[in-house]
Design an enzyme around this catalytic site. Structure first.
Site, short mmCIF file in Angstrom:
data_model
loop_
_atom_site.label_atom_id
_atom_site.label_comp_id
_atom_site.label_asym_id
_atom_site.label_seq_id
_atom_site.Cartn_x
_atom_site.Cartn_y
_atom_site.Cartn_z
CD GLN A 185 35.76 58.88 -54.10
OE1 GLN A 185 36.07 58.07 -54.94
NE2 GLN A 185 34.56 59.74 -54.08
CE LYS B 161 35.34 56.82 -58.29
NZ LYS B 161 35.42 57.80 -57.37
CG ASP C 241 37.85 63.21 -60.40
OD1 ASP C 241 36.72 62.42 -60.83
OD2 ASP C 241 37.83 63.16 -58.82
#
Ligand code: NAD
Length: 285
Positions: free
Chosen positions: A97, A53, A120
């Site tokens: 994460q 990322k 997300d």
């Protein structure tokens, strides 16, 4: 006849070029999209995802910051960091994460992320907006599946889509998004008794299960579109999807490979969400 491959790497590359052009336009307005990624603990797979990322941010000209916290970080400390990032003007997207260590409640952390920075797409408000069809930051993998179909010229309108898997991160949202694209959707899961029979009725199959090669050739209607979200590691170390690729490719009309299908789309859609969040903020100013 053999199915046409849906090349996720190529499509992802095209979207990344579009993002770069938008980033250049934003630069002229003095704006740089920014993504903060938070990793708690040292899960090896998560470390790879976070590194990818950050690297993609760099490639696309985004500002990025990575917060690597020790596994024993408390929930309060993590929430404090999220609150700080919520208030940071140079950060338009926040990604914590998952999975988090067991002593931290994931829901509390997701709920704490500002909705406008929820790149997300897991915040309950983002999910609610998606369900009612309002503007929302959509979850990345499901949005990537829709983008693969659209950019391959495959309309879902009026088609019967069978989604296998009902998780919050893939199965459920992909079902909703397909419905939004005017497909008739059948959602299957571990308690669905007649899975092969249902799958055979599908014009579009999306497999998001986590069982290697579950979808067999005789589950697939000739010419159907087969999207394989699964990523499974075989005992020999090779990756494979939820679809028996070699056999299904002989029957399907279109198919995504694993790797190189849905996988590359996920980070790309994350970048697209961050760009969208930055644009929304710029338009507010
Ligand atoms: P999950 O374990 O949360 O959910 C799996 C779903 O499959 C459940 O709803 C369960 O009911 C269903 N299921 C399990 N066994 C079944 C069976 N035998 N028959 C029918 N349904 C069954 O998994 P997830 O997070 O949704 O991920 C699914 C797969 O997609 C995994 O392989 C994961 O690694 C992969 N994945 C890939 C990406 C990507 O970027 N490519 C992103 C997320 C997940």
């Amino acid at each position: 006849m053999s199915a046409q491959w849906i090349d996720g790497k190529k499509i992802s590359g095209e979207i990344r070029e579009e993002i770069k052009q938008e980033v250049a336009r934003l630069k002229e307005r003095g704006i740089r999209p920014g993504l903060a990624v938070v990793l708690v603990g040292d899960d090896p797979a998560s470390q790879v995802y976070v590194r990818n990322k950050a690297r993609t941010c760099e490639e696309l000209g985004f500002y990025s910051e990575v917060h690597r916290l020790p596994a024993e970080t408390s929930q309060a400390e993590l929430l404090e960091l999220v609150a700080r990032l919520n208030g940071q003007d140079n950060v338009h997207g926040i990604l914590v994460q998952l999975p988090l260590p067991k002593h931290i409640e994931e829901k509390a952390v997701i709920d704490a992320i500002a909705v406008e920075k929820d790149v997300d797409g897991f915040h309950p408000v983002s999910v609610g907006n998606m369900v009612i069809g309002d503007d929302a930051l959509l979850p990345c993998t499901p949005a990537g599946v829709i983008e693969l179909l659209k950019r391959s010229g495959l309309s879902a309108a009026g088609k019967h889509a069978v989604v296998i898997g009902r998780s919050n991160i893939v199965g459920k949202p992909v079902s909703l998004l397909l419905q939004r694209e005017h497909a008739t959707v059948t959602m299957c899961h571990s308690r669905t008794p007649n899975l092969p029979e249902l799958a055979r009725q599908a014009d579009i199959i999306v497999a998001a299960v986590g069982v290697p090669k579950l979808v067999k050739a005789d589950w697939v209607k000739p010419g159907a579109v087969v999207i394989d979200v699964g990523v499974n590691r075989l005992p020999d170390g090779k990756l494979c999807g939820d679809v028996d690729f070699d056999e299904v490719a002989k029957v399907a009309g279109w198919i995504t490979p694993v790797p190189g299908g849905v996988g590359p789309m996920t980070i790309t859609m994350l970048m697209k969400n961050t760009l969208k969040a930055a644009l929304a903020k710029a338009d507010q100013a």
